[in-house]
Design a protein around this motif. Sequence first.
Motif, PDB file in Angstrom:
ATOM      1  N   ASN A  20       0.810  -1.220   0.000  1.00  0.00           N
ATOM      2  CA  ASN A  20       0.000   0.000   0.000  1.00  0.00           C
ATOM      3  C   ASN A  20       0.843   1.271   0.000  1.00  0.00           C
ATOM      4  OD1 ASN A  20      -2.702  -1.080   0.036  1.00  0.00           O
ATOM      5  ND2 ASN A  20      -2.326  -1.725   2.151  1.00  0.00           N
ATOM      6  N   ILE A  21       2.122   1.147   0.324  1.00  0.00           N
ATOM      7  CA  ILE A  21       3.024   2.310   0.331  1.00  0.00           C
ATOM      8  C   ILE A  21       3.795   2.309  -0.975  1.00  0.00           C
ATOM      9  CG2 ILE A  21       4.847   3.536   1.570  1.00  0.00           C
ATOM     10  CD1 ILE A  21       4.083   1.932   4.067  1.00  0.00           C
ATOM     11  N   ASP A  22       3.316   3.077  -1.941  1.00  0.00           N
ATOM     12  CA  ASP A  22       3.943   3.083  -3.256  1.00  0.00           C
ATOM     13  C   ASP A  22       4.415   4.464  -3.706  1.00  0.00           C
ATOM     14  OD1 ASP A  22       1.471   4.188  -3.643  1.00  0.00           O
ATOM     15  OD2 ASP A  22       0.894   2.894  -5.314  1.00  0.00           O
ATOM     16  N   GLU A  23       4.077   5.507  -2.942  1.00  0.00           N
ATOM     17  CA  GLU A  23       4.543   6.856  -3.277  1.00  0.00           C
ATOM     18  C   GLU A  23       4.883   7.611  -1.997  1.00  0.00           C
ATOM     19  OE1 GLU A  23       2.959   9.152  -6.756  1.00  0.00           O
ATOM     20  OE2 GLU A  23       1.218   7.876  -6.416  1.00  0.00           O
ATOM     21  N   ALA A  24       5.835   7.074  -1.240  1.00  0.00           N
ATOM     22  CA  ALA A  24       6.203   7.683   0.041  1.00  0.00           C
ATOM     23  C   ALA A  24       6.813   9.062  -0.191  1.00  0.00           C
ATOM     24  CB  ALA A  24       7.170   6.783   0.799  1.00  0.00           C
ATOM     25  N   SER A  25       5.989  10.089   0.006  1.00  0.00           N
ATOM     26  CA  SER A  25       6.391  11.457  -0.338  1.00  0.00           C
ATOM     27  C   SER A  25       6.948  12.228   0.845  1.00  0.00           C
ATOM     28  CB  SER A  25       5.188  12.205  -0.929  1.00  0.00           C
ATOM     29  OG  SER A  25       5.525  13.504  -1.314  1.00  0.00           O
ATOM     30  N   GLY A  26       6.577  11.838   2.063  1.00  0.00           N
ATOM     31  CA  GLY A  26       7.041  12.519   3.266  1.00  0.00           C
ATOM     32  C   GLY A  26       7.431  11.524   4.335  1.00  0.00           C
ATOM     33  N   LEU A  27       8.183  11.995   5.322  1.00  0.00           N
ATOM     34  CA  LEU A  27       8.677  11.125   6.384  1.00  0.00           C
ATOM     35  C   LEU A  27       8.840  11.959   7.648  1.00  0.00           C
ATOM     36  CD1 LEU A  27       9.576   8.095   6.279  1.00  0.00           C
ATOM     37  CD2 LEU A  27      11.928   8.925   6.045  1.00  0.00           C
ATOM     38  N   ALA A  28       8.460  11.384   8.803  1.00  0.00           N
ATOM     39  CA  ALA A  28       8.609  12.087  10.085  1.00  0.00           C
ATOM     40  C   ALA A  28       8.802  11.061  11.195  1.00  0.00           C
ATOM     41  CB  ALA A  28       7.384  12.952  10.386  1.00  0.00           C
ATOM     42  N   ALA A  29       9.653  11.386  12.151  1.00  0.00           N
ATOM     43  CA  ALA A  29       9.955  10.471  13.256  1.00  0.00           C
ATOM     44  C   ALA A  29       9.044  10.750  14.443  1.00  0.00           C
ATOM     45  CB  ALA A  29      11.420  10.617  13.676  1.00  0.00           C
ATOM     46  N   SER A  30       8.433   9.693  14.965  1.00  0.00           N
ATOM     47  CA  SER A  30       7.570   9.821  16.142  1.00  0.00           C
ATOM     48  C   SER A  30       8.358  10.373  17.324  1.00  0.00           C
ATOM     49  CB  SER A  30       6.983   8.453  16.506  1.00  0.00           C
ATOM     50  OG  SER A  30       6.324   8.508  17.749  1.00  0.00           O
ATOM     51  N   ARG A  31       7.682  11.173  18.135  1.00  0.00           N
ATOM     52  CA  ARG A  31       8.294  11.708  19.354  1.00  0.00           C
ATOM     53  C   ARG A  31       7.907  10.892  20.591  1.00  0.00           C
ATOM     54  NH1 ARG A  31       9.245  17.287  18.041  1.00  0.00           N
ATOM     55  NH2 ARG A  31      10.233  17.174  15.974  1.00  0.00           N
ATOM     56  N   ILE A  32       6.951   9.963  20.439  1.00  0.00           N
ATOM     57  CA  ILE A  32       6.515   9.185  21.615  1.00  0.00           C
ATOM     58  C   ILE A  32       6.710   7.684  21.440  1.00  0.00           C
ATOM     59  CG2 ILE A  32       4.868  10.962  22.312  1.00  0.00           C
ATOM     60  CD1 ILE A  32       2.626   9.196  21.222  1.00  0.00           C
ATOM     61  N   HIS A  33       6.912   7.220  20.229  1.00  0.00           N
ATOM     62  CA  HIS A  33       7.150   5.800  19.972  1.00  0.00           C
ATOM     63  C   HIS A  33       8.566   5.628  19.419  1.00  0.00           C
ATOM     64  CE1 HIS A  33       2.914   4.947  20.631  1.00  0.00           C
ATOM     65  NE2 HIS A  33       2.589   5.841  19.716  1.00  0.00           N
ATOM     66  N   PRO A  34       9.474   5.030  20.168  1.00  0.00           N
ATOM     67  CA  PRO A  34      10.859   4.871  19.702  1.00  0.00           C
ATOM     68  C   PRO A  34      10.922   4.070  18.395  1.00  0.00           C
ATOM     69  CG  PRO A  34      10.695   4.400  22.052  1.00  0.00           C
ATOM     70  CD  PRO A  34       9.289   4.520  21.549  1.00  0.00           C
ATOM     71  N   SER A  35      11.813   4.496  17.514  1.00  0.00           N
ATOM     72  CA  SER A  35      12.080   3.786  16.253  1.00  0.00           C
ATOM     73  C   SER A  35      10.835   3.625  15.387  1.00  0.00           C
ATOM     74  CB  SER A  35      12.706   2.410  16.529  1.00  0.00           C
ATOM     75  OG  SER A  35      13.933   2.541  17.200  1.00  0.00           O
ATOM     76  N   VAL A  36       9.995   4.656  15.373  1.00  0.00           N
ATOM     77  CA  VAL A  36       8.803   4.658  14.526  1.00  0.00           C
ATOM     78  C   VAL A  36       8.851   5.882  13.614  1.00  0.00           C
ATOM     79  CG1 VAL A  36       6.283   4.921  14.463  1.00  0.00           C
ATOM     80  CG2 VAL A  36       7.341   3.339  16.088  1.00  0.00           C
ATOM     81  N   LEU A  37       8.572   5.650  12.336  1.00  0.00           N
ATOM     82  CA  LEU A  37       8.467   6.716  11.352  1.00  0.00           C
ATOM     83  C   LEU A  37       7.057   6.737  10.781  1.00  0.00           C
ATOM     84  CD1 LEU A  37      11.760   5.991   9.352  1.00  0.00           C
ATOM     85  CD2 LEU A  37      11.421   7.878  10.960  1.00  0.00           C
ATOM     86  N   TYR A  38       6.591   7.928  10.438  1.00  0.00           N
ATOM     87  CA  TYR A  38       5.320   8.062   9.737  1.00  0.00           C
ATOM     88  C   TYR A  38       5.595   8.465   8.293  1.00  0.00           C
ATOM     89  CZ  TYR A  38       3.218   8.232  14.413  1.00  0.00           C
ATOM     90  OH  TYR A  38       2.824   7.941  15.692  1.00  0.00           O
TER      91      TYR A  38
END
Length: 292
Positions: free
Chosen positions: A38-56
């Motif tokens: 389902n992730i075929d056009e990953a246009s942005g990326l951000a690191a969670s501030r409350i969940h370690p080692s998680v990116l959105y």
Amino acid sequence: MCRRILLSALVTLSAIKSALSAPIFSHAIQVGVVTDHNIDEASGLAASRIHPSVLYTHNDKGDSSRIFAIDADSGNLLAELNINNARNYDWEDIAIGGCPGALTKSCIYIGDTGDHGGDGSVKNIYVVEEPALLRSGDLDPIVTLHYSWDVLDTETVMVDPSGNVILVSKVHGGQGKVGMIPASAFAAAGTTYQISHSTALRIPPTTHNDPVGGDISANGKEVLLRTHDSLYYWRVDDMDYLRALSTTDPIVVSHIKEHQGEAVAWDALGNGYFTCSEGHNQPLYYFRRSSN
């Protein structure tokens, strides 16, 4: 004549000093692959501030109104989060910052700021609070802000520690505009915020439509801005981003050419940054800080 020579020398010395004091980052380290179909056009990326080692991340235009939480150590999908009462006309970037009116809480800012193939952007920022429990489900925006700005396309959305949103427009040649939506604007839900003051971005001219993404570190003192061919870095101790990005020459930092790379994000601790590309089964790269 002497005055001009002296000024030129001072500018050169300043540039040398800036380059020598700039951080050094490793070459690209592949930490995983974004394999979810389902992730075929990953246009942005951000690191969670409350969940370690998680990116959105999120898809570019045409997808449903959803974001994805992925494992920063593998690229594996952790959760799919649907954003209620939202529309993905052309989502271009995502950022993490304090919530409007509650900076101690962590919120996700989603920028529907792209021009959808040259027909203009809808200019909406959706703000949702980071979920305390990371599992697939729905999130309701706590604020949807509409803004007005005299640019066609924006692919960079960043949030500073005070909750201000910094936008950088995308133009042919790369030298777009830098604008700001103050945190106070998010308290006036249902109104349109007018960006009336912009500055000109100071990066070398390019042959592409640039820039395509960026991020401000959690401490607010470092900025990354990505183009198709380079990754630029600014140190901004006074957090005056409009001034810094328009008057200070950036430093080129480690970067890797990707299939259609647009996304970049600092990790939550500022120890390095991640990049990934649009497309299926794309690598997730990390660049580790090795010097200050």
